[in-house]
Scaffold this motif. Structure first.
Motif, PDB file in Angstrom:
ATOM      1  N   SER A 162      37.006  67.655  14.412  1.00 33.41           N
ATOM      2  CA  SER A 162      36.102  66.511  14.257  1.00 33.41           C
ATOM      3  C   SER A 162      34.420  66.987  14.017  1.00 33.41           C
ATOM      4  N   LEU A 163      33.806  66.266  12.935  1.00 32.88           N
ATOM      5  CA  LEU A 163      32.492  66.573  12.827  1.00 32.88           C
ATOM      6  C   LEU A 163      31.770  65.498  12.614  1.00 32.88           C
ATOM      7  N   ASP A 164      30.605  65.187  13.219  1.00 34.24           N
ATOM      8  CA  ASP A 164      30.055  64.120  13.202  1.00 34.24           C
ATOM      9  C   ASP A 164      28.958  63.843  12.104  1.00 34.24           C
ATOM     10  N   GLU A 165      28.607  65.181  11.814  1.00 32.76           N
ATOM     11  CA  GLU A 165      27.551  65.019  10.658  1.00 32.76           C
ATOM     12  C   GLU A 165      27.413  66.456  10.004  1.00 32.76           C
ATOM     13  N   GLU A 177      22.006  67.705   8.719  1.00 29.45           N
ATOM     14  CA  GLU A 177      20.979  66.757   7.905  1.00 29.45           C
ATOM     15  C   GLU A 177      19.548  67.275   7.735  1.00 29.45           C
ATOM     16  N   ASP A 214      36.191  62.479   8.368  1.00 25.22           N
ATOM     17  CA  ASP A 214      35.417  62.541   9.872  1.00 25.22           C
ATOM     18  C   ASP A 214      35.467  63.824  10.199  1.00 25.22           C
ATOM     19  N   GLY A 215      35.850  64.806   9.154  1.00 24.93           N
ATOM     20  CA  GLY A 215      35.727  66.327   9.654  1.00 24.93           C
ATOM     21  C   GLY A 215      36.788  67.215   8.904  1.00 24.93           C
TER      22      GLY A 215
END
Length: 358
Positions: A46-49, A71, A346-347
């Motif tokens: 999972s990767l949030d951003e 970001e 999501d990842g």
């Protein structure tokens, strides 16, 4: 009567030769079988951003390395232990977007701040292999990991250099650095790691449009030599171990305006002899915008086309298409289990390349 028969035979033979000439000029595009697979992908990480710019698994599947840009614009290289529940075993903020494992070695080569570095997973030590004022980028190891090809340029932002970029070669220790040839796109190693192939575009005459050629160079040799002329614009080249050389081009059927990505095979003994062996409507006009990912051995090619994630099996001449997956590049191969890793909403996900259609 005999004279009439002879004349008739001569006419038939003449017609046959004319038909042969006509047919030889017709390009027959193979309709490669497409098998749509309805598969659910497994979320691996999972990767949030942030955006993933590069990703690759080690040859034994023990490590997953990827580069993530947040970001804020900061880029980080991370290495996860696949055998220890994806534990983060190494990370560093870098300035670069390319990485590659060195053959079967537990060593990772990557670009950082205009230099080429190598990470030894056994010691967790990273060493700068090039360390110069020039801009070094795009490291590409030989299939056995003994040598590294990279691009070198002194003409970069903020410098006063104006030299033409070069392709250079070194041992994986950073020793024996030497120029291979002037820079050229789509550079790849041959399966033995003895030669480098790339594409080159030449304008032969003012009347003739641009043509793409394949060229070859050897470390310590005299630069590029012509290998063969491509059948159209060359968008990608790959050379499976123990197999023939392939490249991807475009074919337009003017009769029905159909555009297909065409896979050409180059003959082992006579590079001028080429034949079309597969095609897909998932590429179309924009092959230059796609990125291709051959498996480590090279018998399979994965890419995300206009119809979604596809896997082309060069041995069986079958395309597996996964239309339900929201797959994005970069892709990566897990050779042992035949999984394709991809970037999703999501990842990082993976799906079995051994999946079969319903």
């Amino acid at each position: 009567m005999l004279a009439v028969l002879l004349v008739s035979c001569g006419v038939l033979v003449g017609i046959s030769y004319v038909m042969l000439e006509i047919l030889s000029g017709i390009v027959t595009i193979p309709k490669t079988e497409v098998r749509e697979v309805r598969a659910e992908a497994e979320l691996v990480l999972s990767l949030d951003e942030g955006d993933i710019t590069a990703m690759q698994l080690s040859a034994d599947g023990a490590y997953l390395a990827y580069i993530a840009r947040g970001e804020s614009g900061e880029t980080e290289l991370r290495v996860l232990d696949m055998e220890e529940d994806l534990a983060l075993v190494w990370s560093r903020v870098i300035k670069g977007d390319t990485l590659a494992w060195l053959g079967s070695y537990p060593e990772l080569v990557y670009e950082d701040g205009g230099d080429i570095s190598i990470l030894d997973m056994e010691t967790s030590e990273s060493i700068n292999l090039t360390q110069s004022e020039a801009l070094d980028y795009d490291p590409l190891p030989t299939p056995d990991g003994r040598r590294i090809l990279w691009a070198n340029s002194s003409a970069y932002e903020g410098s006063e250099g104006s030299e033409t970029p070069e392709l250079q070669v070194m041992d994986k220790t950073g020793s024996d650095k030497r120029m291979l040839a002037t820079y050229a796109p789509l550079a790849i190693w041959d399966p033995e790691g003895l030669r480098v192939l790339s594409k080159q575009t030449f304008v032969i005459t003012e009347e003739e449009s641009e043509n793409d050629y394949l060229q070859v160079a050897e470390p310590g040799g005299g630069g590029w030599e012509l290998f063969t002329k491509g059948k159209g614009e060359v968008h990608y080249i790959w050379w499976p171990r123990g197999g023939a050389l392939y490249y991807i081009t475009t074919h337009l059927n003017e009769a029905n305006a159909e555009v297909r990505g065409l896979i050409m095979q180059v003959d082992d003994y006579d590079p001028a002899v080429q034949r079309d062996v597969a095609s897909t409507d998932s590429l179309g006009y924009r092959e230059e915008y796609y990125t291709f990912y051959p498996s480590r051995v090279g018998e399979r090619l994965a890419y995300v086309g206009s119809e979604g994630l596809e896997c082309l099996d060069m041995e069986d001449k079958i395309i597996q298409r996964f239309p339900d997956l929201e797959a994005e590049t970069p892709l990566a191969w897990e050779e042992g289990a035949e999984f394709i890793y991809f970037v999703g909403p999501d990842g990082i996900y993976r799906v079995s390349a051994e999946e079969r259609p319903d």
